[in-house]
Design a protein around this motif. Structure first.
Motif, mmCIF file in Angstrom:
data_model
loop_
_atom_site.group_PDB
_atom_site.id
_atom_site.type_symbol
_atom_site.label_atom_id
_atom_site.label_comp_id
_atom_site.label_asym_id
_atom_site.label_seq_id
_atom_site.Cartn_x
_atom_site.Cartn_y
_atom_site.Cartn_z
ATOM 1 N N PRO A 151 0.825 -1.236 -0.136
ATOM 2 C CA PRO A 151 -0.099 -0.003 -0.067
ATOM 3 C C PRO A 151 0.800 1.195 0.068
ATOM 4 N N GLU A 152 2.139 1.201 0.447
ATOM 5 C CA GLU A 152 3.065 2.303 0.404
ATOM 6 C C GLU A 152 3.690 2.542 -1.010
ATOM 7 N N GLU A 153 3.358 3.912 -1.398
ATOM 8 C CA GLU A 153 4.122 4.105 -2.721
ATOM 9 C C GLU A 153 5.401 4.322 -2.640
ATOM 10 N N VAL A 154 6.160 4.486 -1.594
ATOM 11 C CA VAL A 154 7.484 4.506 -1.607
ATOM 12 C C VAL A 154 8.063 2.928 -1.637
ATOM 13 N N ILE A 155 7.560 2.082 -1.267
ATOM 14 C CA ILE A 155 8.055 0.811 -1.239
ATOM 15 C C ILE A 155 7.802 0.317 -2.739
ATOM 16 N N ARG A 156 6.805 0.638 -3.438
ATOM 17 C CA ARG A 156 6.643 0.297 -4.780
ATOM 18 C C ARG A 156 7.492 0.937 -5.757
ATOM 19 N N ALA A 157 7.739 2.543 -5.385
ATOM 20 C CA ALA A 157 8.910 3.135 -6.109
ATOM 21 C C ALA A 157 10.149 2.543 -5.963
ATOM 22 N N ASN A 158 10.568 2.186 -4.974
ATOM 23 C CA ASN A 158 11.823 1.888 -4.487
ATOM 24 C C ASN A 158 12.138 0.239 -5.291
ATOM 25 N N THR A 159 11.185 -0.403 -5.102
ATOM 26 C CA THR A 159 11.197 -1.958 -5.680
ATOM 27 C C THR A 159 11.101 -1.786 -7.184
ATOM 28 N N ILE A 160 10.502 -0.966 -7.915
ATOM 29 C CA ILE A 160 10.863 -0.971 -9.270
ATOM 30 C C ILE A 160 12.073 -0.716 -9.832
ATOM 31 N N ILE A 161 12.663 0.098 -8.985
ATOM 32 C CA ILE A 161 14.108 0.661 -9.376
ATOM 33 C C ILE A 161 14.841 -0.499 -9.051
ATOM 34 N N ALA A 162 14.514 -1.297 -7.925
ATOM 35 C CA ALA A 162 15.598 -2.603 -7.600
ATOM 36 C C ALA A 162 15.324 -3.524 -8.648
ATOM 37 N N ILE A 163 14.116 -3.799 -9.329
ATOM 38 C CA ILE A 163 13.950 -4.856 -10.163
ATOM 39 C C ILE A 163 14.498 -4.299 -11.481
ATOM 40 N N GLY A 164 14.758 -3.250 -11.645
ATOM 41 C CA GLY A 164 15.705 -2.772 -12.692
ATOM 42 C C GLY A 164 17.049 -3.051 -12.912
ATOM 43 N N ASP A 165 17.557 -3.174 -11.587
ATOM 44 C CA ASP A 165 18.906 -3.269 -11.238
ATOM 45 C C ASP A 165 18.994 -5.024 -11.550
ATOM 46 N N LEU A 166 17.984 -5.779 -10.840
ATOM 47 C CA LEU A 166 18.226 -7.140 -11.152
ATOM 48 C C LEU A 166 18.060 -7.490 -12.431
ATOM 49 N N THR A 167 17.238 -6.868 -13.329
ATOM 50 C CA THR A 167 17.237 -6.973 -14.907
ATOM 51 C C THR A 167 18.541 -6.955 -15.558
ATOM 52 N N PHE A 168 19.285 -6.051 -15.094
ATOM 53 C CA PHE A 168 20.701 -5.917 -15.772
ATOM 54 C C PHE A 168 21.656 -7.268 -15.254
ATOM 55 N N ARG A 169 21.268 -7.553 -13.990
ATOM 56 C CA ARG A 169 22.231 -8.530 -13.443
ATOM 57 C C ARG A 169 21.687 -9.845 -13.813
ATOM 58 N N PHE A 170 20.449 -10.321 -13.890
ATOM 59 C CA PHE A 170 20.029 -11.639 -14.078
ATOM 60 C C PHE A 170 18.695 -11.558 -15.159
ATOM 61 N N PRO A 171 18.972 -10.969 -16.323
ATOM 62 C CA PRO A 171 17.961 -10.760 -17.244
ATOM 63 C C PRO A 171 17.246 -11.927 -17.549
ATOM 64 N N ASN A 172 17.589 -13.061 -17.542
ATOM 65 C CA ASN A 172 16.800 -14.495 -17.892
ATOM 66 C C ASN A 172 15.543 -14.458 -16.883
ATOM 67 N N LEU A 173 16.013 -14.448 -15.634
ATOM 68 C CA LEU A 173 15.268 -14.570 -14.515
ATOM 69 C C LEU A 173 13.898 -13.595 -14.655
ATOM 70 N N ILE A 174 14.162 -12.564 -15.053
ATOM 71 C CA ILE A 174 13.279 -11.365 -14.881
ATOM 72 C C ILE A 174 12.326 -11.465 -15.963
ATOM 73 N N GLU A 175 12.735 -11.927 -17.153
ATOM 74 C CA GLU A 175 12.229 -11.805 -18.548
ATOM 75 C C GLU A 175 10.596 -12.380 -18.398
ATOM 76 N N PRO A 176 10.396 -13.573 -17.858
ATOM 77 C CA PRO A 176 9.039 -13.864 -17.517
ATOM 78 C C PRO A 176 7.986 -13.018 -16.691
ATOM 79 N N TRP A 177 8.667 -12.104 -15.945
ATOM 80 C CA TRP A 177 7.768 -11.117 -15.206
ATOM 81 C C TRP A 177 7.634 -9.645 -15.796
ATOM 82 N N THR A 178 8.210 -9.563 -17.180
ATOM 83 C CA THR A 178 8.010 -8.491 -17.664
ATOM 84 C C THR A 178 6.437 -7.754 -17.765
ATOM 85 N N ALA A 179 5.755 -8.611 -17.795
ATOM 86 C CA ALA A 179 4.375 -7.923 -18.061
ATOM 87 C C ALA A 179 4.078 -7.204 -16.816
ATOM 88 N N ASN A 180 4.591 -7.873 -15.662
ATOM 89 C CA ASN A 180 4.148 -7.008 -14.362
ATOM 90 C C ASN A 180 4.946 -5.731 -14.280
#
Length: 1467
Positions: A1070-1099
């Motif tokens: 429910p907190e927007e700051v958590i969602r905002a921080n998490t989306i940035i973290a997922i961007g870093d994870l995509t650079f680190r492990f792109p194959n793991l994040i690829e199925p979750w692209t729609a999210n």
């Protein structure tokens, strides 16, 4: 000799006689005889003198006729003879003209000679000039690019041209007109000389030679002055300007010379009238001639503005003409006239009126339709401002207009507006400091003082803006006229009654308002009534004369009229009559000087009046100051926007403005000064240099004082910049400081003062100033590391000393300064230098450990976490064993937390509680510290350790290099594989690979998942993130989510295990700051492990529709970086990015447009996704408003520029018309077609697919879009294509008309049927009514059937392949045996394609999209892996969610997408 030489219009006219006694050439010599004849004339010249020409004219005429066929020697000889004749005969004619009485025979003889001689000289000079300017047909074989002249002149014609002009000028300056009878020179003779001069001016070489140019101008001036050549010269000048653009400047010079040296001023009027009478449409078409006229007028105004002023009215018509070049010229002319003629304080009322009218014209064209004209108007104002030629009253009106142009769509206008605004600020007549707050305080103070000084009686202080003398002069004539008329008609005047409730103050205010409204009669009536009501008031009895009153007396004005006019003036201007003289004397005086210049010798009453007048002027002065400063303050936010402009000129001018505004103390100028700090990163070197120069001027160039005081000023300026600065501003400031240190702009003494301020050795140093000093020291160390290296003990003792235990911000910036010791960037691999590190027992790490441990429960200071992050960074970059240091700190922190939890668990009675707990903020800090340690451990292993191993391999190979070179030939020839690998350098590479693999294994299996401290923290992290109902503190969950993401960055195994949890947090927190921080973290994870994040692209894309602006912005930025760096494939989901262009947040919309702009640079990327974007956004299920759809498409289609792309999209869009389901889809597709650029092939593609959209043309908007397409197609130039387009237009119009008629028929039939259906019950049983109803229904049905059948037949006829496109191959449909009768056979069905608008891209086939669209129509069911039963809606939730996903203290996790690895069981 009785003949008369008539100057011919053409040379051939001399061969035939047209009058009595006219000279005719009878002996035309052949070219081979001319040389001997000319040589003979040379002898005759010596014997008979120059008059021999009268008998031998035919010989020289033959030279003219045969000019191209004779050699240069003959031409030169003939030319010299004619020059010699002219020189000698001029002397003879001068002597002859000295007599008062002239002999008619001698005069006739001299006149014939003069005309013959000048005719031959002029014609031969024109021949030489033509020969010299004709381009050569013989081009040199060399590549020098030079051109040869066709003439073979044996002398320098450029020098001879000047000699010729001087020779023919001699007889012109004589009174040779006396040789004519009557004594008026004939027009043909004057035109002969003048045309020769004009011919010479056509050559640019002549105009560049000042001597020749001045000689020609003097000759033309003599013709104008002495021979009435004014009208002809003005017409010829106009013609020359039209055809020769290089003559604009020289002819302006000629006109100035003629008017000043020869006193002929009417030529200016003639030329201006000629130019003013030109058709504006012709000027708009003739660009070259118009440019010449424009330049001529401006230069003429620069040279003789006073002479141009009376004739300026004939040119003002061009201000409203079509040619913007002429409008620009007229604005320049007006500027020059106002600047040189109509400026100053000595102008009379008529000149002021003229000036105001011209300035009104300049003001009007600030809003001209053409950008260049708007810019020119501002430039004219700028020049007048620099020359102090703008009246003060005009500045108040001008400033809002200039501020309005700051948002002009043209960069040249914005540039000129900022320049003018800066100039107005520099040349302001008010103050050197324009702080609104300070000026308002001064105004309030002086206004209060004025109120105290005002007497109880006397003329009241009228509220509102004070009128000026210029305002009074504008109405003075009308006021005097109204007074005179009122005195003549005094008997008929209306008697105005004044209510008893009103006093004289209110009456005076009403009179002033009436004067301002120009209701002079009503003002006079009210004034007369006031005089009767308050006849004893001093205002009506004591009105001493002013200077203007004295001037009125000299004009014999009636005393009563004079007195009434003076009284009205005093009311209008807001001054008492007693103070008029003193007020007039004080105009233009500094108000502050008035206060100190009070005389003690005046009488008491005059002293009071003078002081009151001075105070009124002072108050008005401060009012004007506040108004001016407030207007400048309003412009600052607008100019701040220009700092981000793509135009370099906008940025440069904005920087210059803010520098000036800051120096003048504009209140909000600091906003722009800080805003331009980020431009130090600009790729444009000129912008970067401008920023560095601006900050150097503002902060590093203090004035006055000794060296220490100047250094102290620099320190104060730099530390002031750190106060309230954001992270981005501090980063930019660091780059600036590095530049200053490298260029030695910051003196050494300033660095020493920074250390003194940091240690608080300077007196009156605050904590904030001390922090600012260490920030600047750390920045300076980026350019000179010795600044920190030599003062490490000072940093530890002060920055990490006792003060740091209570001031985490100080400790944080101390760590930043210490980090400079490690250098910037990655360690150098190809270097023998050992990286600089401290021992693990160094005081730095000891103090950091103590501060972190002791301060974790200091919840009053919220900067513990930023300090902890920086402390971890410092430890990992400077310690020899950072993992052990951080491990010890983790243990201490855990022990401290357990101790705190143990203290909190003891109840009031001293008994221990079974539920031990600690403050959520403390636990939040612990988790944040753990996450930072995990991240830095990854960086340490993956970067630092790996680089150090490579460096050591390099040093070892370098040391072993000499040994390898000394190997014997026998050893090199051995077949040992290891030796071959050593020789090829493969041994080192294999070792490095093994070490890299070992490091990767440590990260994967041991760092966060093995038996270590970080692994012990992992369950706590997962528990906090998984149980939001138990851990309700938002800061705790925020730190836990960030730490979890950092843990996931270390190990792919850990990432895969907890990826589902992270996306659940992303969507359901429910907190927007958590969602905002998490989306940035997922961007870093995509650079680190792109194959793991690829199925979750729609999210990821789903967060673009989040309710939070912050989350949407972060998501857009993350996806932008991922897509542009090719970390995420561009698929149909990119339509979500397109919808962001119509987001309610302007910054998100701008970022989305920037994304597609950058994407367009990657080949055909935008074209490839256009079909998917159109299909998804035009789908009714998408819910995108039609207006937003058009906004998006209008921007995207600007990137479709290639013809092949347009042609392909035309065909694809046409084919999708048949699959539309709603009229909105049809309109969307037709709008997309209208956005394309059409070539010949594109139009043909559209016509070929006419059957696809012919039945959709009945819609008005669709028809309008195709009309737009036709307009574009008609611009194609090929004639045959125009006929083709016209036929296509007829077909479209015919289909539109037919469709409208069909729709009307169906509507009428339906309406009739509905009426019958609604008939009364009494008519329902009537047989006639029944028959009527059946007839109407059958008519409506038949009409609908015919229309439907007609449309179906048309579709089948136009495209035989439609069935193939809209159907799938036959297949057998399985029938459930439980639901069918035994014996029923399995039937074959033909499956139709759905009617959704699905466009195929270049990457996917049509069949795949059809299958995908079919699957979207079928309800999806998934199996719950825990139970194995069918559950509906088990797909991941892609929309914005709330905290409703929480149940029983656990998160309801998202289902794992198809293709995602790992277990999906619930945590």
């Amino acid at each position: 000799m009785s003949f008369e030489f008539v100057i011919p219009l053409q040379q051939s006219d001399l061969l035939k006689a047209t009058g009595t006694n006219q000279y005719v050439v009878e002996d035309l010599c052949a070219s081979r005889q001319i040389a001997d004849k000319v040589f003979g004339c040379k002898s005759l010249m010596r014997n008979e003198g120059p008059l021999m020409l009268l008998e031998n004219f035919d010989i020289f005429y033959s030279v003219l006729r045969q000019f191209k066929d004779i050699n240069s020697e003959v031409k030169e000889m003939a030319w010299e003879l004619l020059i010699s004749m002219c020189r000698q005969q001029t002397q003879n004619v001068a002597s002859y003209l000295e007599d008062d009485q002239l002999d008619s025979v001698s005069s006739h003889r001299h006149l014939n000679f003069v005309k013959m001689n000048l005719y031959l000289l002029s014609q031969m000079a024109e021949a030489f000039e033509t020969d010299a300017t004709r381009p050569s047909s013989n081009i040199a074989s060399s590549n020098k690019g030079g051109r040869k002249k066709t003439t073979n002149i044996g002398f320098d014609w450029d020098n001879e041209r000047e000699n010729f002009i001087n020779i023919i000028s001699q007889p012109i300056h004589l009174d040779i007109y006396r040789l004519w009878d009557p004594p008026i020179a004939e027009e043909e003779f004057v035109n002969l000389i003048a045309n020769c001069c004009y011919k010479l001016l056509e050559n640019p070489v002549t105009c560049r030679n000042k001597t020749s140019r001045d000689a020609i101008f003097n000759l033309i001036g003599a013709l104008v002055k002495r021979y009435n050549h004014t009208l002809s010269a003005s017409l010829k000048f106009t013609q020359l300007l039209q055809h020769f653009e290089h003559l604009s400047g020289p002819l302006a010079e000629a006109i100035a010379l003629i008017t000043t040296n020869f006193g002929v001023k009417n030529i200016v009027n003639e030329i201006l009238r000629e130019i003013g009478s030109m058709d504006p449409k012709d000027l708009a078409r003739d660009n070259s001639g118009t440019r010449s006229y424009a330049a001529f007028l401006v230069e003429l105004a620069e040279r003789i503005p006073t002479i141009m002023l009376p004739s300026i009215s004939v040119l003002l018509c061009h201000l409203d003409g079509e040619s913007y070049t002429m409008r620009n010229s007229m604005l320049g002319v007006i500027g020059e006239i106002v600047l040189q003629v109509l400026s100053g304080d000595t102008l009379d009322s008529k000149a002021k009126t003229t000036r105001d009218q011209l300035l009104d014209k300049l003001e009007d064209h600030i809003h001209d339709v053409n950008a260049f004209t708007r810019s020119k108007a501002l430039q004219v104002w700028l020049r007048m401002c620099n020359e102090r030629a703008i009246p003060l009253t005009r500045q108040r009106e001008l400033l809002p207009l200039v501020i309005g142009r700051l948002q002009d769509k043209s960069s040249v206008v914005r540039k000129s507006a900022v320049q003018l605004l800066t100039a107005l600020m520099v040349s302001n007549p008010f103050a050197a400091k324009l702080s609104v707050i300070e000026l308002q305080d001064s105004l309030d103070k002086e206004s209060k003082k004025l109120e105290e000084m005002l007497p109880e009686e006397g003329i009241p202080n009228i509220p509102g803006p004070v009128n000026t003398g210029d305002d009074w002069e504008a109405i003075e004539t009308e006021v005097i006229k109204a007074i005179q008329e009122s005195t003549e008609e005094s008997e008929d005047m209306e008697n105005v009654e004044i209510p008893e409730s009103k006093d004289i103050k209110s009456i005076v205010a009403e009179i002033r308002k009436l004067l301002e409204a120009r209701e002079f009669d009503n003002a006079l009536n009210l004034l007369n009534a006031a005089k009767e009501a308050w006849s004893d008031h001093e205002m009506f009895n004591n009105t001493p004369p002013t200077d203007e009153d004295i001037a009125m007396e000299t004009n014999n004005m009636d005393p009563d009229v004079e007195k009434m006019c003076s009284l009205l003036k005093s009311i209008f201007l807001g001054f008492t009559p007693l103070a008029m003289n003193s007020a007039n004397m004080l105009v233009g005086t500094d108000p502050h000087a008035l206060i100190g210049g009070r005389s003690e010798g005046d009488a008491c009453q005059n002293s009071v009046v003078n002081e009151l007048t001075k105070q009124q002027i002072l108050v008005q002065y401060f009012k004007d100051c506040v108004a001016f400063a407030s207007q400048l303050q309003e412009a600052v936010p607008i100019i701040c926007q220009q700092l981000g402009s793509k135009a370099t000129t906008d940025v440069m001018e904005a920087i210059g403005f803010f520098v000036t505004a800051f120096e003048f103390g504009i209140s909000n100028s600091m906003q722009g000064v800080r805003g331009m700090m980020a431009l130090v990163w600009s790729k444009d070197q000129s912008v970067k240099d401008a920023v560095v120069s601006a900050y150097h001027r503002l902060y590093l160039t203090p004035k006055g004082g000794n060296e220490r005081s100047r250094s102290m000023a620099i320190v104060n300026n730099l530390t002031a910049l750190t106060v309230g600065a954001t992270i981005g501003e501090l980063t930019s400031l660091e780059e600036l400081v590095v530049q200053f240190v490298k260029s030695n702009d910051i003196p050494k003494q300033a660095i020493q003062l920074l250390w003194e301020r940091f240690t608080m050795k300077l007196e009156a140093t605050t904590e904030e100033e001390s922090r600012g000093a260490i920030i600047i020291i750390g920045m300076a160390a980026g350019a000179d590391i010795d600044i920190v290296r030599s003062n490490v003990d000072v940093l530890v003792g002060t920055g990490l000393g006792p003060r740091a235990e209570m001031d985490f911000t100080l400790a944080r910036y101390t760590c930043s300064a210490l980090l400079k010791l490690a250098g910037s960037g990655k360690p150098k691999v190809m270097s023998s230098e050992v990286p600089f590190r401290f021992a693990s027992s160094h005081a730095i790490f000891t103090r950091l450990s103590d501060i972190l441990t002791q301060g974790i429960d200091n919840l009053k200071d919220s900067y513990w976490q930023p300090f902890a992050d920086q402390a971890v960074n410092t430890i990992y970059r400077l310690s020899e064993h950072p993992d052990s240091v951080c491990g010890n700190i983790l243990k201490k922190l855990a022990t401290h937390i357990m101790r705190i939890a143990g203290e909190d668990s003891v109840n009031d009675e001293g008994m221990e509680s079974s539920n031990a707990s600690c403050p959520a903020a403390v636990l939040s800090r612990f988790l944040g510290f753990s996450g930072q340690v995990a991240l830095q451990q990854l960086v340490h292993l993956d970067v630092m350790v790996t680089s150090e191993l490579k460096r050591r391999h390099y040093v070892q190979e370098k040391a072993n290099g000499s040994e390898n070179r000394n190997k014997t030939k026998t050893e090199n020839e051995t077949n040992d594989p290891g030796a071959i690998e050593d020789e090829l350098g493969l041994t080192g590479a294999t070792a490095e690979d093994a070490e890299s693999e070992y490091i990767r294994k440590i990260c994967e299996s041991e760092s966060v998942t093995g038996p270590n401290l970080l692994s012990a923290v992992r369950p706590l992290l997962v528990a906090v993130c998984s149980n939001p109902s138990k851990y309700k503190d938002p800061s705790l969950r925020t730190s836990a989510c960030l730490a979890l993401a950092k843990f996931m960055l270390v190990s792919s195994e850990f990432c895969d295990a907890h990826l589902q949890l992270l996306f659940t947090v992303l969507e359901k927190s429910p907190e927007e700051v958590i969602r905002a921080n998490t989306i940035i973290a997922i961007g870093d994870l995509t650079f680190r492990f792109p194959n793991l994040i690829e199925p979750w692209t729609a999210n990821l894309y789903a967060r673009l529709r989040d309710e939070s602006v912050h989350v949407r912005k972060n998501t857009l930025m993350v996806l932008t970086h991922l897509i542009l760096n090719d970390m995420v494939k561009v698929k149909g989901q990119i339509s979500e990015m397109a919808t962001c262009m119509v987001d309610t947040e302007p910054r998100i919309a701008a970022l989305a447009k920037l994304f597609f702009f950058e994407l367009s640079k990657k080949g055909n990327a935008v074209y490839n996704v256009m079909p998917d974007i159109i299909s998804r956004l035009s789908d009714p299920d998408c819910g995108l408003p039609e207006e937003d759809f058009r906004t998006i498409m209008k921007y995207l289609f600007t990137f479709i520029q290639k013809e092949r792309q347009s042609e392909s999209l035309v065909e694809k869009l046409c084919h999708r018309f048949r699959a539309t389901r709603t009229p909105v889809q049809v309109r969307d597709l037709s709008y997309c077609l209208s956005m394309l650029n059409y070539s010949e092939k594109g139009v043909k593609r559209l016509v070929e697919n006419f059957a696809c959209f012919s039945d959709k043309l009945a819609d008005v908007e669709v028809f309008s879009c195709f009309q737009t397409i036709l307009t574009k197609a008609k611009k194609l130039t090929k004639p045959e294509l125009k006929v083709f387009v016209e036929d296509f237009e007829e077909r479209i119009t015919r289909c539109h008309t037919k469709g409208v008629e069909d729709d009307e028929i169906v509507a009428k039939a339906t309406k009739a049927a509905s009426k019958l259906k609604r008939g009364g019950s009494q008519n329902q049983s009537t047989p006639a009514a029944s028959r009527q109803r059946r007839t109407a229904k059958s008519t409506a049905k038949s009409t609908v059937k015919r229309t439907t059948r007609r449309g179906r037949r048309r579709q089948q006829k136009d495209s035989d392949s439609e069935d193939d496109e809209n159907t799938m191959p036959l297949r057998e449909t399985a029938v459930d045996p439980a639901n069918c009768n035994p014996g029923r056979s399995v039937r074959k069905t033909r499956i139709r394609k759905p009617k959704g608008v699905i466009l195929s891209s270049d990457e996917d086939s049509d069949e795949e999209e059809v299958l995908q669209s079919m699957l979207t129509k079928v309800p999806r069911f998934g199996l719950d892996e825990s139970t194995g039963s069918e559950t509906e809606n088990s797909a991941p939730n892609r929309g914005p969610t709330t905290a409703s996903g929480y149940k029983k203290g656990k998160r309801k996790l998202l289902s794992t997408p198809d293709g995602a690895r790992g277990s999906s069981s619930r945590l």
